[in-house]
Motif scaffolding. Sequence first.
Motif, PDB file in Angstrom:
ATOM      1  N   ALA A  92      74.068 -14.119  85.817  1.00 34.94           N
ATOM      2  CA  ALA A  92      74.403 -15.191  86.763  1.00 34.94           C
ATOM      3  C   ALA A  92      73.415 -15.138  87.914  1.00 34.94           C
ATOM      4  O   ALA A  92      73.250 -14.095  88.539  1.00 34.94           O
ATOM      5  N   LEU A  93      72.735 -16.254  88.174  1.00 38.54           N
ATOM      6  CA  LEU A  93      71.777 -16.329  89.280  1.00 38.54           C
ATOM      7  C   LEU A  93      72.162 -17.456  90.217  1.00 38.54           C
ATOM      8  O   LEU A  93      72.822 -18.414  89.817  1.00 38.54           O
ATOM      9  N   ASP A  94      71.705 -17.343  91.435  1.00 34.62           N
ATOM     10  CA  ASP A  94      72.008 -18.365  92.434  1.00 34.62           C
ATOM     11  C   ASP A  94      71.097 -19.580  92.243  1.00 34.62           C
ATOM     12  O   ASP A  94      70.268 -19.900  93.083  1.00 34.62           O
ATOM     13  N   ILE A  95      71.246 -20.240  91.091  1.00 37.12           N
ATOM     14  CA  ILE A  95      70.389 -21.360  90.715  1.00 37.12           C
ATOM     15  C   ILE A  95      71.322 -22.502  90.310  1.00 37.12           C
ATOM     16  O   ILE A  95      72.282 -22.265  89.577  1.00 37.12           O
ATOM     17  N   PRO A  96      71.078 -23.726  90.785  1.00 41.13           N
ATOM     18  CA  PRO A  96      72.023 -24.810  90.520  1.00 41.13           C
ATOM     19  C   PRO A  96      71.996 -25.354  89.085  1.00 41.13           C
ATOM     20  O   PRO A  96      71.834 -26.549  88.875  1.00 41.13           O
ATOM     21  N   LEU A  97      72.102 -24.492  88.109  1.00 47.27           N
ATOM     22  CA  LEU A  97      72.179 -24.923  86.714  1.00 47.27           C
ATOM     23  C   LEU A  97      73.404 -24.278  86.107  1.00 47.27           C
ATOM     24  O   LEU A  97      73.677 -23.105  86.370  1.00 47.27           O
ATOM     25  N   SER A  98      74.117 -25.045  85.265  1.00 43.90           N
ATOM     26  CA  SER A  98      75.368 -24.468  84.763  1.00 43.90           C
ATOM     27  C   SER A  98      75.157 -23.577  83.548  1.00 43.90           C
ATOM     28  O   SER A  98      75.879 -23.679  82.576  1.00 43.90           O
ATOM     29  N   THR A  99      74.155 -22.737  83.590  1.00 49.08           N
ATOM     30  CA  THR A  99      73.966 -21.796  82.485  1.00 49.08           C
ATOM     31  C   THR A  99      73.792 -20.400  83.051  1.00 49.08           C
ATOM     32  O   THR A  99      73.546 -20.215  84.237  1.00 49.08           O
ATOM     33  N   LEU A 100      73.897 -19.436  82.149  1.00 49.37           N
ATOM     34  CA  LEU A 100      73.490 -18.080  82.494  1.00 49.37           C
ATOM     35  C   LEU A 100      72.053 -17.929  82.026  1.00 49.37           C
ATOM     36  O   LEU A 100      71.555 -18.742  81.245  1.00 49.37           O
ATOM     37  N   PHE A 101      71.388 -16.881  82.474  1.00 50.45           N
ATOM     38  CA  PHE A 101      69.976 -16.703  82.130  1.00 50.45           C
ATOM     39  C   PHE A 101      69.799 -15.408  81.328  1.00 50.45           C
ATOM     40  O   PHE A 101      70.333 -14.370  81.715  1.00 50.45           O
ATOM     41  N   ASP A 102      69.069 -15.527  80.188  1.00 50.47           N
ATOM     42  CA  ASP A 102      68.909 -14.377  79.294  1.00 50.47           C
ATOM     43  C   ASP A 102      67.727 -13.502  79.694  1.00 50.47           C
ATOM     44  O   ASP A 102      66.652 -14.027  80.007  1.00 50.47           O
ATOM     45  N   TYR A 103      67.936 -12.203  79.654  1.00 52.70           N
ATOM     46  CA  TYR A 103      66.850 -11.244  79.912  1.00 52.70           C
ATOM     47  C   TYR A 103      66.952 -10.094  78.927  1.00 52.70           C
ATOM     48  O   TYR A 103      68.048  -9.759  78.456  1.00 52.70           O
ATOM     49  N   HIS A 111      84.000 -27.172  88.796  1.00 53.93           N
ATOM     50  CA  HIS A 111      82.795 -27.770  88.213  1.00 53.93           C
ATOM     51  C   HIS A 111      81.565 -27.472  89.063  1.00 53.93           C
ATOM     52  O   HIS A 111      80.819 -28.366  89.466  1.00 53.93           O
ATOM     53  N   TYR A 112      81.408 -26.198  89.313  1.00 53.30           N
ATOM     54  CA  TYR A 112      80.314 -25.707  90.136  1.00 53.30           C
ATOM     55  C   TYR A 112      79.600 -24.639  89.319  1.00 53.30           C
ATOM     56  O   TYR A 112      80.249 -23.832  88.637  1.00 53.30           O
ATOM     57  N   ALA A 113      78.265 -24.649  89.359  1.00 51.85           N
ATOM     58  CA  ALA A 113      77.483 -23.750  88.499  1.00 51.85           C
ATOM     59  C   ALA A 113      77.989 -22.304  88.565  1.00 51.85           C
ATOM     60  O   ALA A 113      78.241 -21.779  89.652  1.00 51.85           O
ATOM     61  N   LEU A 114      78.128 -21.673  87.399  1.00 54.81           N
ATOM     62  CA  LEU A 114      78.699 -20.327  87.339  1.00 54.81           C
ATOM     63  C   LEU A 114      77.893 -19.330  88.173  1.00 54.81           C
ATOM     64  O   LEU A 114      78.443 -18.528  88.921  1.00 54.81           O
ATOM     65  N   GLY A 115      76.577 -19.398  88.029  1.00 53.61           N
ATOM     66  CA  GLY A 115      75.736 -18.450  88.760  1.00 53.61           C
ATOM     67  C   GLY A 115      75.929 -18.561  90.264  1.00 53.61           C
ATOM     68  O   GLY A 115      76.055 -17.559  90.974  1.00 53.61           O
ATOM     69  N   MET A 116      75.998 -19.799  90.741  1.00 55.35           N
ATOM     70  CA  MET A 116      76.177 -19.994  92.182  1.00 55.35           C
ATOM     71  C   MET A 116      77.580 -19.606  92.615  1.00 55.35           C
ATOM     72  O   MET A 116      77.786 -19.125  93.725  1.00 55.35           O
ATOM     73  N   THR A 117      78.550 -19.819  91.739  1.00 54.91           N
ATOM     74  CA  THR A 117      79.916 -19.403  92.059  1.00 54.91           C
ATOM     75  C   THR A 117      79.964 -17.889  92.234  1.00 54.91           C
ATOM     76  O   THR A 117      80.494 -17.384  93.224  1.00 54.91           O
ATOM     77  N   VAL A 118      79.390 -17.174  91.280  1.00 55.29           N
ATOM     78  CA  VAL A 118      79.430 -15.715  91.325  1.00 55.29           C
ATOM     79  C   VAL A 118      78.702 -15.212  92.574  1.00 55.29           C
ATOM     80  O   VAL A 118      79.220 -14.388  93.327  1.00 55.29           O
ATOM     81  N   MET A 119      77.507 -15.742  92.810  1.00 54.16           N
ATOM     82  CA  MET A 119      76.720 -15.222  93.926  1.00 54.16           C
ATOM     83  C   MET A 119      77.344 -15.582  95.270  1.00 54.16           C
ATOM     84  O   MET A 119      77.272 -14.808  96.214  1.00 54.16           O
ATOM     85  N   SER A 120      77.989 -16.761  95.345  1.00 56.33           N
ATOM     86  CA  SER A 120      78.540 -17.110  96.657  1.00 56.33           C
ATOM     87  C   SER A 120      79.815 -16.324  96.961  1.00 56.33           C
ATOM     88  O   SER A 120      80.261 -16.292  98.103  1.00 56.33           O
ATOM     89  N   ALA A 121      80.381 -15.675  95.942  1.00 52.46           N
ATOM     90  CA  ALA A 121      81.577 -14.868  96.195  1.00 52.46           C
ATOM     91  C   ALA A 121      81.214 -13.468  96.688  1.00 52.46           C
ATOM     92  O   ALA A 121      82.069 -12.739  97.179  1.00 52.46           O
ATOM     93  N   LEU A 122      79.955 -13.074  96.542  1.00 51.43           N
ATOM     94  CA  LEU A 122      79.548 -11.724  96.948  1.00 51.43           C
ATOM     95  C   LEU A 122      79.201 -11.689  98.433  1.00 51.43           C
ATOM     96  O   LEU A 122      78.678 -12.654  98.967  1.00 51.43           O
ATOM     97  N   LYS A 182      66.180 -37.709  95.459  1.00 53.68           N
ATOM     98  CA  LYS A 182      66.199 -37.675  96.917  1.00 53.68           C
ATOM     99  C   LYS A 182      67.613 -37.657  97.476  1.00 53.68           C
ATOM    100  O   LYS A 182      67.820 -37.922  98.651  1.00 53.68           O
ATOM    101  N   LEU A 183      68.558 -37.356  96.608  1.00 56.51           N
ATOM    102  CA  LEU A 183      69.946 -37.382  97.042  1.00 56.51           C
ATOM    103  C   LEU A 183      70.559 -36.003  96.943  1.00 56.51           C
ATOM    104  O   LEU A 183      70.093 -35.151  96.209  1.00 56.51           O
ATOM    105  N   ARG A 184      71.621 -35.834  97.701  1.00 56.20           N
ATOM    106  CA  ARG A 184      72.466 -34.661  97.482  1.00 56.20           C
ATOM    107  C   ARG A 184      73.820 -35.187  97.066  1.00 56.20           C
ATOM    108  O   ARG A 184      74.368 -36.078  97.703  1.00 56.20           O
ATOM    109  N   TRP A 185      74.328 -34.665  95.976  1.00 55.10           N
ATOM    110  CA  TRP A 185      75.673 -35.098  95.602  1.00 55.10           C
ATOM    111  C   TRP A 185      76.513 -33.899  95.237  1.00 55.10           C
ATOM    112  O   TRP A 185      75.989 -32.834  94.905  1.00 55.10           O
ATOM    113  N   SER A 186      77.818 -34.055  95.308  1.00 55.91           N
ATOM    114  CA  SER A 186      78.699 -32.946  94.966  1.00 55.91           C
ATOM    115  C   SER A 186      80.065 -33.477  94.574  1.00 55.91           C
ATOM    116  O   SER A 186      80.450 -34.591  94.932  1.00 55.91           O
ATOM    117  N   LEU A 187      80.756 -32.652  93.795  1.00 54.87           N
ATOM    118  CA  LEU A 187      82.120 -32.977  93.400  1.00 54.87           C
ATOM    119  C   LEU A 187      83.069 -32.137  94.240  1.00 54.87           C
ATOM    120  O   LEU A 187      82.811 -30.963  94.483  1.00 54.87           O
TER     121      LEU A 187
END
Length: 726
Positions: free
Chosen positions: A7-18, A88-99, A714-719
């Motif tokens: 999980a990374l603090d990146i606005p994509l709803s995926t995890l990243f493989d390493y 409906h918020y990216a998992l990576g950002m959810t995890v990182m913002s809770a720390l 050029k927009l910011r949107w959110s749910l």
Amino acid sequence: MPIVRVALDIPLSTLFDYLVGAELSVEVGQRVVVPFGRKQVVGVVMELAESSELTPGRIKSVERVLDDVAPLPSELLKLLRFCSDYYHYALGMTVMSALPLRLRTQEPMVNRQESGYILTASGKRLDMAQFPKRRVVQQRILQALQQGMQSATQLRNLSSSAAANLKILQDAGWIEAQAMPETAALAHRFQETYRLTTEQQQAVDAVKQTSGYACFLLHGITGSGKTEVYVHLMNRVLQGEGQILLLVPEINLTPQLENYFRSRFPETELVSLHSGLSDGERVQKWLRAQSGHARIVLGTRLAVFTPLPKLGLLLVDEEHDASFKQQDGLKYSARDVAIFRASQRGVPIVLGSATPSLESYYNAQIGRYHLLKLAQRAAAQAELPQVHCINVSQIPLREGFSPAMLGALQARLDRKEQSLVFINRRGYAPVLMCTSCGWLSGCANCAGKLVLHMKDRRLRCHHCGHQERVPHACPSCGNVDLQAVGVGTQRIEEALQAHFPEARILRVDRDSTRNKGSWLVMRRQIEAGEIDILVGTQILAKGHDFPNLTLVGVLNPDGALYSMDFRASEKLFAQLAQVAGRAGRAEKPGEVLVQTAFPDHPLYRALRAHDFEAWAQILLSERQAAGFPPFVYQVLLSAEGKRENEVFSFLQQARSAAMELVSSVEVYSVLPSVLPKRANHFRAQLLVQADQRKALQEFLRQWKPSLEALPAQKLRWSLDIDPLEF
Ligand code: ADP
Ligand code: ZN
Ligand code: ZN
């Protein structure tokens, strides 16, 4: 080679493989440093895998494992997954913002061991009979240490000034610090005080009798002793091995509450997590909770994500408070997440309030929550205040005051009692006007008005922070006769000072309490009886106990009755009931005077009768008829950008995409936001609602990908799921 999904603090709803090199060992929940683009970033390992869908050549390797902190427990990761799905918020950002912030960086943690204190040789030789009597706290510390080593926590629990006094004793060479041997202290002592009232006992018993998850709504009038119910429930959990999470609104109250619980459980380690902490302090406290040492965690909304391996009870005080809802980033409701957490963990949760949110109240009515009622004030002498309305539709006001209000204030001054004047608007006046051409002080960047602040003669925007000097003449026509329209706390303070020159008046609002510690000093002044009249905003409404306060005067509350926000009157009632609850909490009876042009409005009737239930019934039937929450579930799509047409066209396309989906939701029209322009950005929104939570969630799962596919550079949107603000 093994793969980790991070999980990374990146606005994509995926995890990243390493890839994980053979030299590393990695566990789920651990923090790792990985390359991302050209940078190195910190993430959290969410899954282990054997293979990846990425082509082997493109997959990068984990650089480092940050093993200075224990892995996040899987239960917490599950909670964060739930939040990511539900909001409906990216998992990576959810995890990182809770720390805690510090854990989002690579900086190594110094694992500070709990320290303790012992007497030095010269400390042992001290003759206590000769010790200055005034230094009470120092005496108590020395006496405690004569029994042997004490942990820093135990000593700090002795008094709020213990830390400072420890330093003095240490500098004098009488005591010295030493590392404590590490074991989670399970022993605890409970400081009994009152005998519970019958109602309190019934509430405590009801919670004790359940096993597993259950959600209780503790509806207790102001002064009914809800805190005492919490304390007894906490005691039960502390007798076992459990930890307790107590959530409170974002208020200046935390130190007071902290000391209160410390005094009731003097041997128990308690940490409080709030916005006043430095990053370093926060992470240390967080780690004490994660390791199970801190057994009571008292905190504001973010604390709901604290890892608590032994969690046995959750408490949400003032559950109706809007500050439990985060308004940006992960727009979660800490109360709702706490309820999910309790059910996930299989433990009880208690939501307490004198004025429950309609959502919670409705859930109690339909049996989803258990209702516990405290209808009496706990202290035998304390009566609920008399509430009266002063009809101001026909009478001229002097700087916001009716003659009756001034008379009541004078009577309190004569009797040497305290009064509180409540007005929920800071600054001097909400707007400056030209008497000749009608020019109003608008903000250049927002659709709102600039508020006049007289103390430093400035106009300030409360939305974007823009400020400017008060002009000498009208910028539009040059007329020098500019008038302050309406009243705010500063103007009320000034008017009171002019009317009662002898009175000691104190203003308490966000401006006067901005400096750290200033509110603490003010509270001491109030408690010491050095203040006759308090003027303030909602900061003053919550939770304080001022025994000599017998009058609460409320100015100008009517605005909420005709607000566009359908929750405005619900909030107003809660606020007025809270602030009214400040009057007459001890032996002296209290009185509340409300200046209103609509004394017959059902809100004021219910307030006079102290009848929350009647009011809630009225609101519930209105909401049902109008099809509003809690009878429906809502999601708000908001967008903002520098170009108005782009904002609206994005939302229109989003709306078309929603209409194309087969679903039972109701899609409203695109509308400008309540504040249509803020900080040079145009703002608009689209509301969607459904009768069932599940239907809304299914719709969102289909809709979200099409939103992500829309052009919106050029927009910011959110749910915002379950929005409170529009
Ligand atoms: P609430 O949070 O419900 O507004 P508090 O918990 O602040 O009420 O309690 C109100 C007052 O009543 C406090 O001063 C508290 O010390 C006192 N109190 C609470 N329980 C009892 C009791 N069983 N007997 C006597 N006084 C009590
Ligand atoms: Zn003008
Ligand atoms: Zn502005």
